[in-house]
Write a protein that holds these residues in place. Structure first.
Motif, PDB file in Angstrom:
ATOM      1  N   GLN A 102       0.793  -1.317  -0.307  1.00  0.00           N
ATOM      2  CA  GLN A 102      -0.010  -0.204  -0.744  1.00  0.00           C
ATOM      3  C   GLN A 102       0.938   1.538   0.294  1.00  0.00           C
ATOM      4  N   ARG A 103       1.951   1.214   0.994  1.00  0.00           N
ATOM      5  CA  ARG A 103       2.913   2.643   1.079  1.00  0.00           C
ATOM      6  C   ARG A 103       2.852   2.553   0.077  1.00  0.00           C
ATOM      7  N   ARG A 104       4.177   1.865  -1.238  1.00  0.00           N
ATOM      8  CA  ARG A 104       4.112   1.610  -2.430  1.00  0.00           C
ATOM      9  C   ARG A 104       3.599   2.110  -3.658  1.00  0.00           C
ATOM     10  N   SER A 105       1.817   2.234  -3.585  1.00  0.00           N
ATOM     11  CA  SER A 105       1.231   1.997  -4.238  1.00  0.00           C
ATOM     12  C   SER A 105       1.222   3.791  -4.010  1.00  0.00           C
ATOM     13  N   GLU A 106       0.898   4.495  -2.307  1.00  0.00           N
ATOM     14  CA  GLU A 106       0.857   5.057  -2.585  1.00  0.00           C
ATOM     15  C   GLU A 106       2.269   6.467  -2.604  1.00  0.00           C
ATOM     16  N   LEU A 107       3.055   5.745  -2.657  1.00  0.00           N
ATOM     17  CA  LEU A 107       4.484   6.667  -3.124  1.00  0.00           C
ATOM     18  C   LEU A 107       4.162   7.019  -4.135  1.00  0.00           C
ATOM     19  N   GLU A 108       3.859   5.725  -5.197  1.00  0.00           N
ATOM     20  CA  GLU A 108       4.160   6.335  -6.888  1.00  0.00           C
ATOM     21  C   GLU A 108       2.885   6.909  -7.112  1.00  0.00           C
ATOM     22  N   HIS A 109       1.968   7.033  -6.202  1.00  0.00           N
ATOM     23  CA  HIS A 109       0.581   8.127  -6.514  1.00  0.00           C
ATOM     24  C   HIS A 109       1.177   9.203  -6.467  1.00  0.00           C
ATOM     25  N   LEU A 110       2.282   9.487  -5.328  1.00  0.00           N
ATOM     26  CA  LEU A 110       2.029  10.860  -5.240  1.00  0.00           C
ATOM     27  C   LEU A 110       3.610  11.280  -5.856  1.00  0.00           C
ATOM     28  N   ALA A 111       4.260  10.178  -6.840  1.00  0.00           N
ATOM     29  CA  ALA A 111       5.533  10.516  -7.264  1.00  0.00           C
ATOM     30  C   ALA A 111       4.716  11.219  -8.553  1.00  0.00           C
ATOM     31  N   GLN A 112       3.316  10.803  -8.818  1.00  0.00           N
ATOM     32  CA  GLN A 112       2.808  11.100  -9.943  1.00  0.00           C
ATOM     33  C   GLN A 112       1.780  12.354 -10.299  1.00  0.00           C
ATOM     34  N   HIS A 113       1.349  12.302  -8.897  1.00  0.00           N
ATOM     35  CA  HIS A 113       0.136  13.530  -8.727  1.00  0.00           C
ATOM     36  C   HIS A 113       0.897  14.834  -8.103  1.00  0.00           C
ATOM     37  N   ASP A 114      -0.025  15.720  -8.051  1.00  0.00           N
ATOM     38  CA  ASP A 114      -0.145  17.070  -7.649  1.00  0.00           C
ATOM     39  C   ASP A 114      -0.699  16.655  -5.993  1.00  0.00           C
ATOM     40  N   ALA A 115      -0.131  16.857  -5.289  1.00  0.00           N
ATOM     41  CA  ALA A 115      -0.576  16.854  -3.270  1.00  0.00           C
ATOM     42  C   ALA A 115      -1.921  17.181  -3.521  1.00  0.00           C
ATOM     43  N   LEU A 116      -1.961  18.298  -4.558  1.00  0.00           N
ATOM     44  CA  LEU A 116      -2.725  19.843  -3.636  1.00  0.00           C
ATOM     45  C   LEU A 116      -4.263  19.291  -4.643  1.00  0.00           C
ATOM     46  N   THR A 117      -4.461  18.830  -5.461  1.00  0.00           N
ATOM     47  CA  THR A 117      -5.522  18.565  -6.303  1.00  0.00           C
ATOM     48  C   THR A 117      -5.817  17.402  -6.391  1.00  0.00           C
ATOM     49  N   ASP A 118      -4.214  16.447  -6.534  1.00  0.00           N
ATOM     50  CA  ASP A 118      -4.936  14.452  -6.973  1.00  0.00           C
ATOM     51  C   ASP A 118      -4.316  14.658  -8.333  1.00  0.00           C
ATOM     52  N   LEU A 119      -3.924  15.884  -8.699  1.00  0.00           N
ATOM     53  CA  LEU A 119      -4.559  15.241 -10.455  1.00  0.00           C
ATOM     54  C   LEU A 119      -3.363  14.951 -10.612  1.00  0.00           C
ATOM     55  N   PRO A 120      -3.167  13.824 -12.002  1.00  0.00           N
ATOM     56  CA  PRO A 120      -1.555  13.695 -12.275  1.00  0.00           C
ATOM     57  C   PRO A 120      -0.873  15.420 -12.847  1.00  0.00           C
ATOM     58  N   ASN A 121       0.833  14.979 -12.036  1.00  0.00           N
ATOM     59  CA  ASN A 121       1.657  16.151 -11.994  1.00  0.00           C
ATOM     60  C   ASN A 121       2.202  16.108 -14.170  1.00  0.00           C
ATOM     61  N   ARG A 122       3.135  16.857 -14.202  1.00  0.00           N
ATOM     62  CA  ARG A 122       3.574  17.056 -15.299  1.00  0.00           C
ATOM     63  C   ARG A 122       4.140  15.843 -15.637  1.00  0.00           C
ATOM     64  N   ALA A 123       4.925  14.731 -14.494  1.00  0.00           N
ATOM     65  CA  ALA A 123       5.844  13.767 -15.388  1.00  0.00           C
ATOM     66  C   ALA A 123       4.589  12.998 -15.859  1.00  0.00           C
ATOM     67  N   LEU A 124       3.641  13.069 -15.478  1.00  0.00           N
ATOM     68  CA  LEU A 124       2.534  11.296 -15.799  1.00  0.00           C
ATOM     69  C   LEU A 124       2.781  11.932 -16.708  1.00  0.00           C
ATOM     70  N   PHE A 125       1.983  13.406 -16.837  1.00  0.00           N
ATOM     71  CA  PHE A 125       0.891  13.782 -18.207  1.00  0.00           C
ATOM     72  C   PHE A 125       1.951  13.690 -19.474  1.00  0.00           C
ATOM     73  N   ASP A 126       3.330  14.191 -19.151  1.00  0.00           N
ATOM     74  CA  ASP A 126       4.044  13.426 -20.202  1.00  0.00           C
ATOM     75  C   ASP A 126       4.236  12.114 -20.726  1.00  0.00           C
ATOM     76  N   ASP A 127       4.335  11.389 -19.778  1.00  0.00           N
ATOM     77  CA  ASP A 127       4.335  10.154 -20.464  1.00  0.00           C
ATOM     78  C   ASP A 127       3.227   9.120 -20.617  1.00  0.00           C
ATOM     79  N   ARG A 128       1.989   9.948 -20.392  1.00  0.00           N
ATOM     80  CA  ARG A 128       0.493   9.254 -21.113  1.00  0.00           C
ATOM     81  C   ARG A 128       0.890  10.681 -22.232  1.00  0.00           C
ATOM     82  N   MET A 129       0.686  11.717 -22.320  1.00  0.00           N
ATOM     83  CA  MET A 129       0.660  12.543 -23.564  1.00  0.00           C
ATOM     84  C   MET A 129       1.967  11.498 -24.885  1.00  0.00           C
ATOM     85  N   GLY A 130       2.925  11.426 -24.365  1.00  0.00           N
ATOM     86  CA  GLY A 130       3.380   9.844 -25.273  1.00  0.00           C
ATOM     87  C   GLY A 130       2.922   8.983 -25.654  1.00  0.00           C
TER      88      GLY A 130
END
Lengths: 352, 566
Positions: free
Chosen positions: B396-424
């Motif tokens: 669970q911790r790992r998936s939370e960390l993964e989520h945190l790494a890829q999302h914006d903490a305030l809005t819980d929207l994907p951050n730029r890194a995840l967005f760039d990945d999805r964009m590609g």
């Protein structure tokens, strides 16, 4: 598969054999093969000789003349180095060439023997053609044992056996050869061992007379002692010599022992060396050793036999010993004696 | 093959079982064998005593015969009257007795005078009976059976030594083992005038006595000194007569005590020897004849081959062997079952360790057992549960960390890194499918004054509200992300037309413009949205971004969203 580190069996066996062969001691000590009689080579006597010479002695004991003859003849004299034999028996060994002459120079202890045994030419049968074939070692004479209470004076002659005063109180040995020799001595014949012609009838007559004077006859020493004591016998012809005297004295009998003036029959055992002796020097050393004081003392004190170094107390210098010789016809003596002792008359005894 | 605990334990248990069975069997067999031998020894001793008693009876019968003969009127008359007729009469009686008793060799009347001359003599000769007369009659006064018997009182009986008869002229008795029985003839004046002698065939007597013994029994008789008189090997008898004594104590050393009179009977087990080719059980007893004799004492012996005694133990041995084999097999079976019973739970534990997984499941464990293995299993099950829980937490911790790494903490929207990945990924899919996608840049207008005026917390709540409104106005397959303080991007996939992008952009713009309630204030936020469409406005992410960015700034300047391509 795991490979065995052990060498194959064959290699190990070969290795073992090779090891044994290479580590085997050098030739073992000399072995002296002795054919002896009971009492002639006691273990302590043998051990002392072994320690002195470093040789090993193998003793084979025989207790009968015929057994001795078989043993020596079986290997043609090669199975043994040295053996003890009486002078009468010795003759057939010389006849067959089974024994070799003895070198008296190799026997310094011979000088300690009594003159009677040093004068080998005077002893019947030990020399032939000027060569010595045997060295006297042990002997026993057949004297008379008498009950001191029944004799005023010791008997002087074998004629006492026929004395009617002792009728039914005389014991003699149950043997053909010696009884005829006794009869011949009583008759004053020149040789107790040579009967011929009329001698036979005279001897038979004497022996029937002796039979009628007997208590009985005996075969064994202990039997003679028992009969002597229990039946109150007066006189005993001691075929076993001092052995019977010792038995009777041990049983408390008041007995004396005499050698009659006719002379006592006596056997003489000698040592002889076989033709097949491997080491004659060792065989001579053995004989010389047994002539020493120690073994001689063992023979007399332990076994009641006379040794050749010292005169036993019961003998006087003048006493005559009649060394046994082969008799003229042993089968006839035995047959006639058996008839006599069975109770036959003279005619039936002398019948063919 | 793997030599595991089960095999080792099984082998040890089986060996212990077989050893126990074997040792028990061996001792049972030995004890039974010992009992059999003991029983045979007693039987043998009894048989020897019975035989001895029968010998005594034979001897008494001979004594009775002698006394009867001594009282026969012709006996004394022959000696005193010298009457041939009386002698012939007595001879007839002797002959009748010889015929009736095959074990008698000879019967004689012997005078005390004339050197013990025989007066009447009847001999056995071959199959017949012979009257001996004339000069064949012999003088016997020097034989103990005459001179000793003459000293006895009337009615007393003398017995000679047992010996080989060397008396010549005795016909069948010559050279045979013989014993003489005799009694004196006493006249009215009390003077012994002669003796009557019966020569008895020793072997004949014993052949009769031993006839009903079992055939494998061996008979021994010695005189008081131990010299054999009867022996299975006849050449060993009467050794003293041949100049070489053969005595029982030389062959059976234990018999010495019997010879010396220290014991009365003896039972021994003797190894193979001159008496037999096989070991024997032998029983010896000393007997004392109640007669006048130099040799009234004898040793009587019976021997039975040990094999014959032990033959009875053979079937017993077979049964014992069967039992031992049966017990051994049972032992092996029990050992293997026991070994399995012990090693199965251990194997279960081992298998549970081997197949351990983080989901907490696995092979069943023997937790219900009450023994040490049950305790071990329970400890292991606990451990397994704890590990499973900790593993779950870790995941669970790992998936939370993964989520945190890829999302914006305030809005819980994907951050730029995840967005760039999805964009590609989306661009690659669009190129492959030849489909359209759109990139929307959204920038809030006049957001900084809100932060300054109402505080960062209020600003954050505004941003979260905007993010929610964007999220509600796009499809699940689309992606919205926050890429700066008040900048958002949206990726729209699989567009049907350019208008769709514009339409979504308008919907988002309108949703953002709805008033926001904030601590009692109603607040309106507007956003400037730039749209770029693949492939019309660019074929890679950088180009599309530039285009969307430019379009967004144009819209901000115009105060309204700009159309794509514009």
């Amino acid at each position: 598969m795991v490979r065995s580190r052990r060498p194959p069996l064959l290699c190990r066996v070969l290795g073992l054999v090779l090891g044994l062969v290479l580590s085997a001691p050098l030739p073992a000590a000399e072995v002296l093969r002795v054919l002896s009689w009971p009492g002639y080579a006691d273990p302590d006597v043998v051990r002392s000789f072994e320690q002195r010479t470093g040789a090993r002695v193998e003793i084979t004991v025989v207790d009968a003349d015929e057994l001795l003859w078989e043993r020596v003849r079986a290997g043609d004299g090669a199975d043994f180095d040295v053996f003890a034999v009486n002078t009468a028996e010795l003759q057939r060994y010389i006849d067959r060439g089974l024994v070799v002459p003895i070198d008296l120079d190799a026997l310094p202890n011979q000088r300690a023997q009594m003159p009677r045994f040093r004068d080998l030419a005077a002893l019947p049968g030990v020399m032939r053609n000027g060569k010595v074939f045997a060295v006297p070692y042990a002997y026993a004479e057949m004297g008379l044992i008498y009950d001191r209470r029944q004799f005023d004076a010791p008997p002087q002659s074998i004629a006492a056996l026929w004395d009617p005063r002792h009728r039914g109180k005389v014991l003699i040995y149950d043997g053909g050869s010696h009884t005829f020799s006794l009869a011949a001595q009583a008759l004053g014949k020149p040789s107790p061992f040579r009967l011929d012609g009329d001698d036979w009838a005279q001897a038979v007559e004497r022996l029937i007379a002796l039979r009628r004077n007997l208590l009985t006859v005996y075969a064994q020493p202990d039997e003679s002692a028992h009969l002597f004591l229990s039946r109150g016998a007066a006189l005993l012809f001691a075929n076993y010599g001092t052995q019977q005297l010792q038995l009777l004295r041990a049983a408390g009998a008041d007995v004396g022992y005499v050698i009659p003036r006719e002379g006592a029959l006596a056997w003489l055992d000698c040592w002889a060396i076989t033709r097949g002796a491997r080491n004659r020097a060792l065989a001579h050393a053995w004989i010389d050793y047994l002539l020493e004081a120690g073994p001689a003392e063992v023979l007399s004190a332990r076994h009641g036999l006379n040794n050749t170094r010292s005169q036993p107390a019961h003998q006087a210098d003048a006493d005559r010993l009649v060394w046994l010789e082969p008799v003229e016809d042993v089968e006839r003596r035995i047959l006639l004696w058996e008839r006599i002792v069975s109770g036959d008359s003279a005619a039936r005894v002398l019948a063919p | 093959m793997k030599f595991g605990i089960a095999a080792k334990l099984g082998v040890v248990l089986a060996v212990v079982g077989m050893l126990a069975a074997g040792i028990t069997g061996f001792y049972a067999y030995s004890a039974s064998r010992g009992l059999l031998v003991q029983s045979a020894r007693e039987d043998l001793l009894t048989a020897t005593r019975v035989l001895s008693r029968r010998i005594t009876l034979v001897r008494e019968e001979i004594s009775l015969t002698l006394r009867a003969l001594a009282r026969h009127p012709a006996a004394l008359a022959t000696l005193t009257e010298d009457d041939p007729a009386r002698a012939a009469e007595l001879g007839t009686v002797f002959a009748l007795l010889l015929e009736a008793n095959p074990a008698y060799f000879q019967i004689r009347l012997i005078a005390a005078d004339a050197h013990g001359r025989e007066r009447v003599r009847v001999d056995r000769d071959g199959g017949g009976i012979q009257h001996v007369t004339g000069d064949e009659l012999q003088e016997k006064g020097h034989y103990a059976y005459v001179f000793d018997t003459l000293r006895l009182a009337a009615g007393e009986v003398y017995m000679s030594r047992v010996a080989i008869n060397h008396e010549r002229g005795s016909h069948a008795a010559l050279l045979q083992p013989t014993v003489q029985f005799a009694t004196p003839l006493v006249d009215a004046a009390g003077v012994a005038r002669g003796v009557i002698v019966i020569n008895v065939d020793l072997n004949g007597v014993f052949a009769q006595l031993a006839a009903d013994l079992p055939p494998d029994f061996q008979l021994f008789l010695t005189n008081g000194s131990g010299d054999y008189l009867i022996h299975p090997d006849a050449s060993r008898t009467f050794g003293f007569d041949k100049g070489r004594r053969v005595r029982v104590q030389d062959e059976f050393p234990a018999a010495l005590a019997l010879v010396e009179g220290r014991i009365a009977d003896l039972v021994i087990e003797a190894p193979a020897g001159a008496h037999a080719g096989t070991p024997v059980v032998a029983s010896f007893i000393a007997t004392q004849a109640q007669v006048n004799s130099d040799e009234g004492r004898f040793l009587l012996g019976l021997a039975q081959p040990l094999d014959a005694v032990l033959a009875r133990a053979t079937p017993l041995g077979a049964v014992v062997l069967q039992i031992v084999i049966g017990l051994s097999i049972a032992g092996i079976l029990i050992a293997s079952v026991l070994a399995r019973a012990i090693t199965r739970p251990i194997n279960a534990l081992s298998s549970a360790v081997e197949h351990f997984s983080d989901d907490g499941r696995g092979p069943a464990l023997p937790v219900l057992r009450a023994d040490e293995i049950g305790a071990l299993a329970r400890r292991f099950a606990e451990l397994r549960t704890q590990i499973a829980q900790q593993m779950a937490e870790l995941h669970q911790r790992r998936s939370e960390l993964e989520h945190l790494a890829q999302h914006d903490a305030l809005t819980d929207l994907p951050n730029r890194a995840l967005f760039d990945d999805r964009m590609g990924v989306a661009l690659a899919a669009a190129r492959r499918d030849d489909s359209r996608l759109a990139l929307l840049f959204i920038d809030l207008d006049r957001f900084k004054p809100i932060n300054d005026r109402l505080g960062h917390a209020a600003g954050d709540r505004v941003l979260k509200g905007v993010a929610d409104r964007i999220r509600h106005n796009i499809r699940e397959s689309d992606t919205a992300a926050r890429i700066g303080g008040d900048e958002f991007v949206v990726l729209l996939r699989s567009l049907q037309s350019l208008d769709d992008a514009t339409h979504v952009a308008q919907k988002i713009g309108e949703a953002i413009e709805q008033p926001v309630e904030l601590d009692g204030h109603s607040l309106t936020v507007t956003a400037s949205i730039g749209v770029a469409v693949y492939p019309e406005d660019g074929i890679d992410a950088a180009a599309l971004s530039r285009h969307a960015d430019a379009a967004m700034y144009r819209a901000k300047d115009a105060g309204k969203p700009t159309a794509p391509g514009g």
